[in-house]
Design a protein around this motif. Structure first.
Motif, PDB file in Angstrom:
ATOM      1  N   LEU A  87       0.832  -1.204   0.000  1.00  0.00           N
ATOM      2  CA  LEU A  87       0.000   0.000   0.000  1.00  0.00           C
ATOM      3  C   LEU A  87       0.866   1.253   0.000  1.00  0.00           C
ATOM      4  O   LEU A  87       0.582   2.231  -0.700  1.00  0.00           O
ATOM      5  N   ARG A  88       1.932   1.242   0.777  1.00  0.00           N
ATOM      6  CA  ARG A  88       2.840   2.393   0.821  1.00  0.00           C
ATOM      7  C   ARG A  88       3.607   2.558  -0.484  1.00  0.00           C
ATOM      8  O   ARG A  88       4.067   3.664  -0.805  1.00  0.00           O
ATOM      9  N   ALA A  89       3.725   1.467  -1.235  1.00  0.00           N
ATOM     10  CA  ALA A  89       4.378   1.538  -2.546  1.00  0.00           C
ATOM     11  C   ALA A  89       3.409   1.980  -3.634  1.00  0.00           C
ATOM     12  O   ALA A  89       3.785   2.033  -4.812  1.00  0.00           O
ATOM     13  N   GLY A  90       2.167   2.286  -3.262  1.00  0.00           N
ATOM     14  CA  GLY A  90       1.185   2.754  -4.227  1.00  0.00           C
ATOM     15  C   GLY A  90       0.492   1.662  -5.000  1.00  0.00           C
ATOM     16  O   GLY A  90       0.014   1.887  -6.124  1.00  0.00           O
ATOM     17  N   VAL A  91       0.413   0.480  -4.409  1.00  0.00           N
ATOM     18  CA  VAL A  91      -0.199  -0.673  -5.078  1.00  0.00           C
ATOM     19  C   VAL A  91      -1.452  -1.093  -4.312  1.00  0.00           C
ATOM     20  O   VAL A  91      -1.420  -1.206  -3.083  1.00  0.00           O
ATOM     21  N   ASP A  92      -2.552  -1.318  -5.019  1.00  0.00           N
ATOM     22  CA  ASP A  92      -3.754  -1.868  -4.401  1.00  0.00           C
ATOM     23  C   ASP A  92      -3.493  -3.319  -4.011  1.00  0.00           C
ATOM     24  O   ASP A  92      -2.655  -4.004  -4.628  1.00  0.00           O
ATOM     25  N   VAL A  93      -4.238  -3.814  -3.011  1.00  0.00           N
ATOM     26  CA  VAL A  93      -3.940  -5.129  -2.439  1.00  0.00           C
ATOM     27  C   VAL A  93      -5.196  -5.985  -2.317  1.00  0.00           C
ATOM     28  O   VAL A  93      -6.238  -5.526  -1.839  1.00  0.00           O
ATOM     29  N   LEU A  94      -5.068  -7.240  -2.738  1.00  0.00           N
ATOM     30  CA  LEU A  94      -6.023  -8.297  -2.422  1.00  0.00           C
ATOM     31  C   LEU A  94      -5.263  -9.294  -1.555  1.00  0.00           C
ATOM     32  O   LEU A  94      -4.359  -9.984  -2.041  1.00  0.00           O
TER      33      LEU A  94
END
Length: 388
Positions: A87-94
């Motif tokens: 998330l801190r790297a700017g990526v959405d997460v499942l």
């Protein structure tokens, strides 16, 4: 074309990979990661992902790739750290179920999503099943009347060698036993269908797995305004006959599917024949359910891809994942402390914090066998029954 990464390439990662491969026009898996050297590359080659780059470190993957979405399919104890990093790297997460072993970690994950403007979804693939969607539609219709009682049976079976895998069967790495890692699906469905209870009582046991510190059986009673819901979490039930049976004031409905509606005589005893009109109305509503285009992991992955593309809330978000963990936490607190636990759990409750289970949970047995991998196929539910 959304760019996808997979962190963790064990058994459950295959369900994620299969799900993404159902949407070739929408996404591409470009990176795989596993802490076991060479495993990510081997899984990629086996599953036709020759173009996906392989990493042994999630940190390296996140630094090197420009991803839109990452699936986290690692042991539960690592979910919070990896999710927050992505998330801190700017990526959405499942992230796979369970969201995390503690509410403290869940809230840190939710905060990271909010602070970085990213989407967070927790796997709850059973919401994306036609039978469960039908049951919810019937309950939401009000045809059954107010719920009086429900029996939720998360009945699984595992042999003792199941817990020989290095991270399973430990409070530290697995975060708990069948309540957290198997019944999480049914506890999510319980929250989805009935909402949040006001109190929980429970008992825990390890009845059949001597190579596991954690419970292999728990029985909980969830208290609502006027209703009671029983939840059995198990890996000791032969046949894995799972069920949700709901008793409403006017009718009983369940999955596997069954509808019964009694009617009273003047003396209060059941009238012969019950209420066929109400049964017919419920059956008609169930028959009108529009089948889902994709079920299970593919169904949730399809929804998440749409959420990433449209920047909308996914059907199952981090708050939903947290609610399931709150139920698990209450069951553990009630079973360990032998008391009724009121909900919601506040941040000053010791069971809110990471580490409390390590301090207070019983070791039913000490883990003596620990293997890095286990042979054989992963078989669950109907796939195991089909081989009998």
């Amino acid at each position: 074309m959304l760019k996808i990464g997979i962190i963790g390439t064990g058994g459950i990662a295959r369900a994620h990979i299969d799900g993404y491969q159902r949407f070739p026009a929408e996404c591409e898996i470009v990176a795989l990661c596993d802490i076991t050297p060479g495993k990510a590359a081997a899984v990629g080659a086996e599953l036709g992902l020759a173009g996906a780059r392989a990493y042994d470190s999630a940190e390296d993957l996140l630094a090197a790739e420009r991803l839109d979405l990452v699936s986290i399919a690692t042991p539960p104890s690592s979910h919070a750290e990896l999710t927050i990093a992505a998330l801190r790297a700017g990526v959405d997460v499942l992230v796979e179920k369970p969201m995390a072993p503690s509410l403290e970690e869940c809230d840190a994950m939710l905060a990271a999503a909010a602070e970085n403007g990213q989407l967070l979804s927790v796997v709850a693939q059973n919401r994306f099943r036609d039978d469960m969607a039908t049951l919810k539609e019937v309950l939401d219709s009000g045809l059954t009347g107010p719920v009086s009682h429900a029996q939720v049976s998360s009945a699984w079976w595992r042999g003792t060698a199941y817990y020989d895998l290095w991270w399973r069967g430990t409070w530290e790495k697995e975060g708990g036993g069948c309540t957290l890692n198997h019944a999480i699906h049914h506890l999510d469905l319980t929250s989805w269908m009935f909402g949040a209870p006001s109190a929980v009582t429970a008992v825990l046991s390890n009845a059949a797995h001597e190579n596991s510190e954690v419970e292999d059986l728990s029985v909980a009673v969830l208290q609502y305004d006027r209703a009671l819901v029983e939840v059995t979490s198990s890996v000791v039930h032969h046949g894995e006959e799972q069920a949700i049976v709901v008793q409403g004031r006017h009718a009983r409905v369940s999955q596997p599917w069954k509808v019964v509606s009694d009617a009273a005589q003047e003396n209060g005893f059941p009238a012969p024949g019950g209420d066929p009109g109400r049964v017919a109305e419920i059956e008609a509503l169930a028959a009108s359910h529009t089948p889902l285009e994709h079920e299970g992991h593919p169904g949730q992955i399809g929804d998440m891809l749409g959420a990433v593309r449209d920047r909308r809330r996914p059907a199952v978000d981090g708050a939903d994942g947290r609610r399931a963990i709150e139920l698990v936490t209450a069951i553990y607190a009630a079973g360990i402390e032998r008391r009724t636990v009121d909900l919601p759990l506040a941040p000053d409750d010791p069971y809110y914090r990471a580490g409390t289970l390590l301090e207070r949970a019983p070791h039913f047995f000490e883990k003596a066998e620990s293997r890095t991998d286990l042979p054989g196929e992963i078989t669950v539910g109907s796939s195991a029954a089909a081989g009998r």
